[in-house]
Design a protein around this motif. Structure first.
Motif, PDB file in Angstrom:
ATOM      1  N   GLU A 129      18.790 -41.057  13.354  1.00 45.45           N
ATOM      2  CA  GLU A 129      19.411 -40.531  14.568  1.00 45.45           C
ATOM      3  C   GLU A 129      18.399 -39.763  15.408  1.00 45.45           C
ATOM      4  OE1 GLU A 129      23.807 -40.128  12.515  1.00 45.45           O
ATOM      5  OE2 GLU A 129      22.573 -38.349  12.798  1.00 45.45           O
ATOM      6  N   ALA A 130      17.531 -39.019  14.718  1.00 44.48           N
ATOM      7  CA  ALA A 130      16.502 -38.287  15.452  1.00 44.48           C
ATOM      8  C   ALA A 130      15.603 -39.268  16.197  1.00 44.48           C
ATOM      9  CB  ALA A 130      15.675 -37.436  14.482  1.00 44.48           C
ATOM     10  N   ALA A 131      15.279 -40.380  15.532  1.00 43.31           N
ATOM     11  CA  ALA A 131      14.429 -41.387  16.173  1.00 43.31           C
ATOM     12  C   ALA A 131      15.150 -42.028  17.356  1.00 43.31           C
ATOM     13  CB  ALA A 131      14.026 -42.451  15.160  1.00 43.31           C
ATOM     14  N   LEU A 132      16.452 -42.221  17.192  1.00 36.38           N
ATOM     15  CA  LEU A 132      17.258 -42.774  18.285  1.00 36.38           C
ATOM     16  C   LEU A 132      17.187 -41.843  19.490  1.00 36.38           C
ATOM     17  CD1 LEU A 132      18.958 -45.349  17.996  1.00 36.38           C
ATOM     18  CD2 LEU A 132      20.965 -43.914  17.697  1.00 36.38           C
ATOM     19  N   LEU A 133      17.317 -40.540  19.235  1.00 40.40           N
ATOM     20  CA  LEU A 133      17.234 -39.560  20.314  1.00 40.40           C
ATOM     21  C   LEU A 133      15.833 -39.505  20.902  1.00 40.40           C
ATOM     22  CD1 LEU A 133      19.398 -36.794  18.725  1.00 40.40           C
ATOM     23  CD2 LEU A 133      19.678 -37.587  21.059  1.00 40.40           C
ATOM     24  N   ASP A 134      14.845 -39.824  20.061  1.00 38.79           N
ATOM     25  CA  ASP A 134      13.471 -39.828  20.546  1.00 38.79           C
ATOM     26  C   ASP A 134      13.157 -41.111  21.305  1.00 38.79           C
ATOM     27  OD1 ASP A 134      12.458 -37.360  19.961  1.00 38.79           O
ATOM     28  OD2 ASP A 134      11.861 -37.865  17.927  1.00 38.79           O
ATOM     29  N   GLY A 135      14.128 -41.994  21.402  1.00 35.79           N
ATOM     30  CA  GLY A 135      13.946 -43.164  22.249  1.00 35.79           C
ATOM     31  C   GLY A 135      13.513 -44.427  21.528  1.00 35.79           C
ATOM     32  N   CYS A 136      13.729 -44.508  20.201  1.00 37.71           N
ATOM     33  CA  CYS A 136      13.338 -45.703  19.477  1.00 37.71           C
ATOM     34  C   CYS A 136      14.492 -46.688  19.381  1.00 37.71           C
ATOM     35  CB  CYS A 136      12.895 -45.360  18.058  1.00 37.71           C
ATOM     36  SG  CYS A 136      11.467 -44.311  17.983  1.00 37.71           S
TER      37      CYS A 136
ATOM     38  N   PRO B  90      15.819 -50.379  17.275  1.00 39.19           N
ATOM     39  CA  PRO B  90      15.771 -50.746  15.855  1.00 39.19           C
ATOM     40  C   PRO B  90      14.374 -51.146  15.376  1.00 39.19           C
ATOM     41  CG  PRO B  90      17.124 -52.290  17.126  1.00 39.19           C
ATOM     42  CD  PRO B  90      16.846 -51.124  18.007  1.00 39.19           C
ATOM     43  N   PHE B  91      13.610 -51.796  16.227  1.00 41.59           N
ATOM     44  CA  PHE B  91      12.304 -52.266  15.772  1.00 41.59           C
ATOM     45  C   PHE B  91      11.334 -51.117  15.582  1.00 41.59           C
ATOM     46  CE2 PHE B  91      14.414 -55.767  17.775  1.00 41.59           C
ATOM     47  CZ  PHE B  91      14.257 -56.749  16.825  1.00 41.59           C
ATOM     48  N   LYS B  92      11.350 -50.177  16.525  1.00 42.71           N
ATOM     49  CA  LYS B  92      10.482 -49.008  16.377  1.00 42.71           C
ATOM     50  C   LYS B  92      10.943 -48.142  15.219  1.00 42.71           C
ATOM     51  CE  LYS B  92       7.595 -48.118  20.191  1.00 42.71           C
ATOM     52  NZ  LYS B  92       7.803 -47.892  21.629  1.00 42.71           N
TER      53      LYS B  92
ATOM     54  N   PHE C  53      12.275 -49.083  12.524  1.00 41.71           N
ATOM     55  CA  PHE C  53      11.776 -49.705  11.298  1.00 41.71           C
ATOM     56  C   PHE C  53      10.279 -49.435  11.122  1.00 41.71           C
ATOM     57  CE2 PHE C  53       9.463 -53.411   9.587  1.00 41.71           C
ATOM     58  CZ  PHE C  53       9.826 -53.261   8.267  1.00 41.71           C
TER      59      PHE C  53
ATOM     60  N   LYS D  69       8.099 -47.396  12.693  1.00 44.04           N
ATOM     61  CA  LYS D  69       7.529 -46.052  12.754  1.00 44.04           C
ATOM     62  C   LYS D  69       8.130 -45.121  11.704  1.00 44.04           C
ATOM     63  CE  LYS D  69       5.257 -46.291  16.842  1.00 44.04           C
ATOM     64  NZ  LYS D  69       3.904 -45.896  17.130  1.00 44.04           N
TER      65      LYS D  69
END
Lengths: 308, 375, 277
Positions: free
Chosen positions: C171-178, C180-182, C184, C186
């Motif tokens: 979720e944090a990555a989603l908020l950071d703008g990633c 699904p591919f990123k 995975f 990153k």
């Protein structure tokens, strides 16, 4: 400013993103699934197709013979003998490897001094290829120069010397001994991992209650390993049913099919007798047998799990 | 510009409704706390605003723009998670820079923003460390730093202090308050189950209720400034949730109901007057009287009327104040909080004199009767 | 404790431990000793006699043959296979563990069921397919079957692993703008390093020692992998026991060296790899 950027975002881009997240699972799974389809599922199905042919594997000579190969299989004593050998192998794997492995695991668990070194050395056979182990023990069993007979002779036990791999009565047993030698360390480490989760307080409490080490082993540690034991039995049974390497390398299934397994019989039928169709029939039958037994074993072990 | 509006927002997991009828607006720069018991959906509501939980029905606007389907990264929000959610394989610097890198921020600017945030949070010496090499409080700061560097319009905090020990929690609470002062242009939404945190931090508290009641009454029990919720709870749920020890409730019947006050008779036969508007109350109606423990003052000798007398069962002395556990017909403890020491009180009957304007009255539906404008 | 020092366990444990040590190591000692003898010595002296002199001629002879070609082929085939296994299985595992789609459950079960398929069944069709593809008797013929047969267990291990990554990181990555591919590449891929190590160790060792596919899909020594070195030399030297055992020693050496460097990791990797559900 933020509002402006949001408003400016084209609908098309948003749609593209929604599409990409819907497609994501497919993209992530595609490489693995394609490889599995090509190299696992297709061969499995193709094996059944080939089982309906008479073919030497070369050129356009394949001929459709329907269930002829399957009828032949049903009456093929060698196949049933080899299936029986597979079951013997499974039985002895469980009966010999697992008890020895449990004892060794307990030994390593108890021996504080040098247990790490012992564990490392015990594990070595598992790292060798089956070819290396097979060729090694072929020489160990060698009736003329091998150490087994030499040692027996040195003790004056001339009657005990044998042609270990050449005698149809002994070949299977001789090879099973090597299979055990190679695989015991595996189950040993498995049980060792199981023992590692044995609560130390339980051990100390039992000692305070005056229990001897033998009592602790039988009444506490063995029951604790029940789950690991179940896993080990499953692995040993399934592994034995599809066994190939050591037998093929050491005896080729001989002498006179005495140590034949389903897999070695299949291999020889295809690549030595060039009966590709019938060999595929054996392979397909092997698949059915292994799947059935695996399914039944899983069922049984599940039931045990729920009962206990 | 960054006001947040929720209209008729609903959330269901499968067929299970967890949030219903959320109508709420949070002003630009406001510090808003979502408070409620566990299972009330306060975190879910926050996650819906963040965009990591879908909105089943209703509309969410941030800065006047509908955000229901906008991806989280484009909502100009930043979130601090309960367990910090720092990327374990990245250094502190990389953790804070990660979002900016995804947004293709120029390298120099990333560097400058991260160092600035690190300076504010006093974590500059930690920038090269990995999260596992940090203490709980340091991780918390990094998580906040990760939010700051993005210069969001809205900060979202999901129970950010609940993993810290008590002393650190108070300290970080002050820091978050300071932070809000320094970044006063951004709104803050802060989820907690801890009413002390809520009282200390909030400009506005949104108190959510849990359970089956949400279907009939909606999820929101009351919205208001902290002291408003404390002094003027709208219903039994709010009255019982806020305050520690919790408000004492006594069953009573209406003796006389007038627009300038109501007199009720307790089961003990004692009568009390309460400064609420009694319009619509009939004589003899069943009501619930609520008195906070800290409003139960011991009566001076020989005062008649507006008193209730109870036997003290047990005493807890805290030095600064004491709790008197009083005998009562109700199963819930009936507590008076008195200042100073209370030595040798156990077993004695004590008269208390609650003031009429600090008593609360709830009708049979559990709704509070409106207080009279204080004179 | 001291009063217990003479209990049966205290005696049995070292005895059993040393006994199995002998069972395990004597064959190795036999191999090494014999490989250092001359052919005449093996006929004339008893097996347990020490070599008369350290005679490395057998080793030299083997090393001057195609040994290094076999070794090179093994290294190439195994590294390419393991790399493909790591990438494809971690991608699949991420989808199965974290992406929500309807077929996730059944697909996972199906892939995991692949673990009990006896590989020998696929041997003939894979052999025909390899021939048709023109890959027969090249080291690359082995990569496809090696990857495919390793995938079920690898997907299983990594899916279990990725299921344990906290949801908040995603979720944090989603908020950071990633996307699904990123997420995975990153987050999940780097975080799965321990799981990836297990997969690499387990499959690497299994494939390093693999015999039957290598035996069937390649035929000339230039294209074969290390386990077949023993097989081919055995045909070549049939009566020269010391030379054959020198090959056994040499082919086993690479793994033993690797094992000497990281025993714990390898033992644990082999265990985790075999412990399916």
């Amino acid at each position: 400013m933020t509002v402006a950027t949001h408003r400016a975002e084209p609908v098309r881009r948003r749609r593209a993103r929604a599409l990409s997240s819907a497609l994501a699972p497919a993209v992530f799974l595609a490489p693995a699934v394609v490889l599995l389809l090509v190299y696992l599922l297709y061969p499995l199905v193709d094996s059944f197709r080939l089982s309906l042919l008479a073919w030497n594997g070369l050129g356009e000579t394949a001929r459709y013979v329907g269930l002829e190969n399957w009828v032949r299989l049903a009456h093929d004593q060698v196949f049933w003998l080899s299936a029986g050998n597979n079951i013997l192998l499974a039985l002895f794997s469980v009966l010999i490897q697992l008890p020895i492995a449990i004892v060794l695991a307990v030994v390593l668990d108890e021996a504080s001094h040098g247990s790490r070194l012992l564990k490392i050395l015990y594990f070595l056979p598992l790292l060798m290829s089956s070819v290396a182990v097979g060729v090694l023990f072929k020489n160990v069993y060698d009736p003329n120069f091998g150490p087994v007979n030499s040692i027996l002779e040195a003790f004056g036990l001339y009657d005990w010397t044998q042609d270990w791999l050449g005698d149809p009565h002994l070949a299977l047993a001789s090879v099973i001994a090597v299979v055990c030698w190679q695989n015991i360390p595996f189950y040993m480490v498995l049980f060792l991992a199981g023992l590692a989760s044995f609560p130390r307080e339980l051990n100390e409490a039992a000692r305070l209650d005056g229990a001897s080490e033998i009592t602790i082993f039988w009444r506490l540690k063995l029951p604790h390993l029940k789950g690991t034991f179940r896993t080990a039995v499953l692995l040993a049974v399934i592994g034995s049913l599809r066994y190939f390497d050591l037998i093929y390398i050491m005896t080729g299934g001989g002498p006179d099919n005495a140590s034949e397994l389903m897999a070695t019989y299949m291999y020889r039928t295809v690549f030595s007798s060039f009966q590709l169709g019938y060999g595929s029939t054996i392979a397909s039958a092997m698949f059915i047998v292994v799947t059935l037994i695996a399914a039944v074993s899983f069922r049984i072990s599940r039931r045990f799990e729920t009962e206990i | 510009m960054t006001s947040i509006t929720l209209a008729g927002v609903t959330k269901k997991f499968g067929n299970q409704p967890v949030l219903a009828g959320i109508d709420l607006s949070i002003a630009d720069g406001e510090f808003c706390v979502f408070l409620g018991p566990s299972g009330c959906g306060k975190s879910t509501l926050l996650r819906m605003i963040a965009g990591i939980e879908t909105i089943t029905a209703g509309e969410l606007q941030i800065g006047g723009q509908t955000m229901n389907d906008v991806p989280p990264a484009e909502r100009r929000v930043a979130m601090v998670f309960q367990n910090y959610a720092l990327y374990p394989h990245m250094s502190v610097f990389e953790n804070m820079a990660f979002g900016l890198r995804q947004a293709k921020t120029p390298k120099a600017e990333i560097d400058q923003r991260v160092r600035e945030a690190a300076r504010i949070l006093q974590i500059e010496p930690l920038l090269e460390r990995l999260p596992r090499q940090l203490s709980g409080g340091q991780r918390q700061r990094v998580a906040i730093g990760r939010a700051i560097v993005r210069k969001p319009d809205v900060f979202l905090f999901d129970e950010p202090l609940s993993n810290l020990d008590a002393a650190l929690r108070v300290h970080m609470r002050t820091e978050i308050a300071n932070l809000h002062r320094d970044f006063s242009q951004a709104s803050v939404i802060y989820v907690t189950h801890d009413q002390t945190e809520a009282m200390a931090l909030a400009d506005k508290i949104v108190l959510l209720r849990a359970g089956a009641d949400i279907l009939t009454k909606g999820s929101i029990a009351q919205i208001g400034a902290p002291l408003e919720l404390y002094h003027r709870p709208k219903n039994l749920f709010v009255a019982g949730f806020l305050g520690s020890p919790t408000m004492n409730f006594l069953p009573a019947t209406v003796e006389a109901a007038k627009t300038d006050g109501v007199t009720v008779r307790l089961e003990s036969g004692e009568a009390l007057s309460v400064a609420v508007d009694g319009a619509g109350l009939a004589k003899g109606a069943r009501v619930t009287l609520g008195i906070r423990p800290e409003h139960l003052e011991m009566a001076a000798e020989a005062v008649a009327g507006q008193t209730i007398t109870h036997t003290v069962e047990a005493v807890e002395n805290f030095g600064e104040y004491s709790y008197l556990y009083l005998q009562s017909p109700m199963p819930a403890p009936f507590i008076a909080k008195v200042s100073g020491d209370a030595v040798g009180m156990a077993g004695r009957a004590v008269a208390f004199q609650p003031l009429a304007h600090s008593c609360h009255l709830f009708d049979e539906a559990g709704e509070a009767l409106p207080h009279l404008a204080s004179a | 404790m001291s009063s217990r020092s003479l209990s049966p366990g205290r005696i049995a444990i070292p005895v059993l431990g040393l006994f199995w040590l002998a069972v395990t190591t004597l064959p190795f000692i036999f191999v090494v000793f014999t490989s250092l003898k001359t052919q005449q010595e093996t006929y004339a002296n008893p097996v347990w006699a020490l070599p008369e002199s350290l005679n490395f001629s057998n080793y030299l002879e083997v090393l001057q043959g195609l040994f290094f070609t076999y070794l090179k082929n093994s290294v190439i085939v195994i590294s390419i296979s393991v790399a493909i296994i790591l990438i494809t299985s971690s991608m699949a595992a991420y989808a199965l563990a974290r992406l929500k789609f309807r077929l996730a459950g059944p697909l996972f079960a199906l892939i995991v069921a692949g673990m009990i398929v006896p590989l020998h069944i696929t041997l003939v069709p894979v052999y025909l397919m390899t021939r048709d593809m023109g890959l027969y008797d090249t080291p690359f013929a082995l990569i496809g079957p090696y990857v495919a047969t390793s995938l079920p267990i690898s997907v299983f291990i990594l899916t279990e692993f990725m299921r344990q990554v906290p949801k908040e990181l995603e979720e944090a990555a989603l908020l950071d703008g990633c996307g699904p591919f990123k997420i995975f590449w990153k987050i999940f891929f780097p975080l799965s390093r321990p799981g990836l190590a297990t997969v690499a160790i387990y499959n690497g060792i299994m494939l390093w020692n693999e015999f039957i596919f290598a035996y069937v899909l390649t035929s000339s020594p230039q294209n074969r992998t290390l386990p077949l070195a023993i097989w081919d030399f055995q045909g070549q030297y049939s009566a020269n026991i010391p030379a054959i055992l020198a090959v056994v020693t040499l082919t086993s050496l690479p793994l033993i060296i690797v094992y000497a460097i990281g025993q714990e990791r390898i033992v644990n990797g082999m265990m985790a790899g075999s412990l399916k559900g």
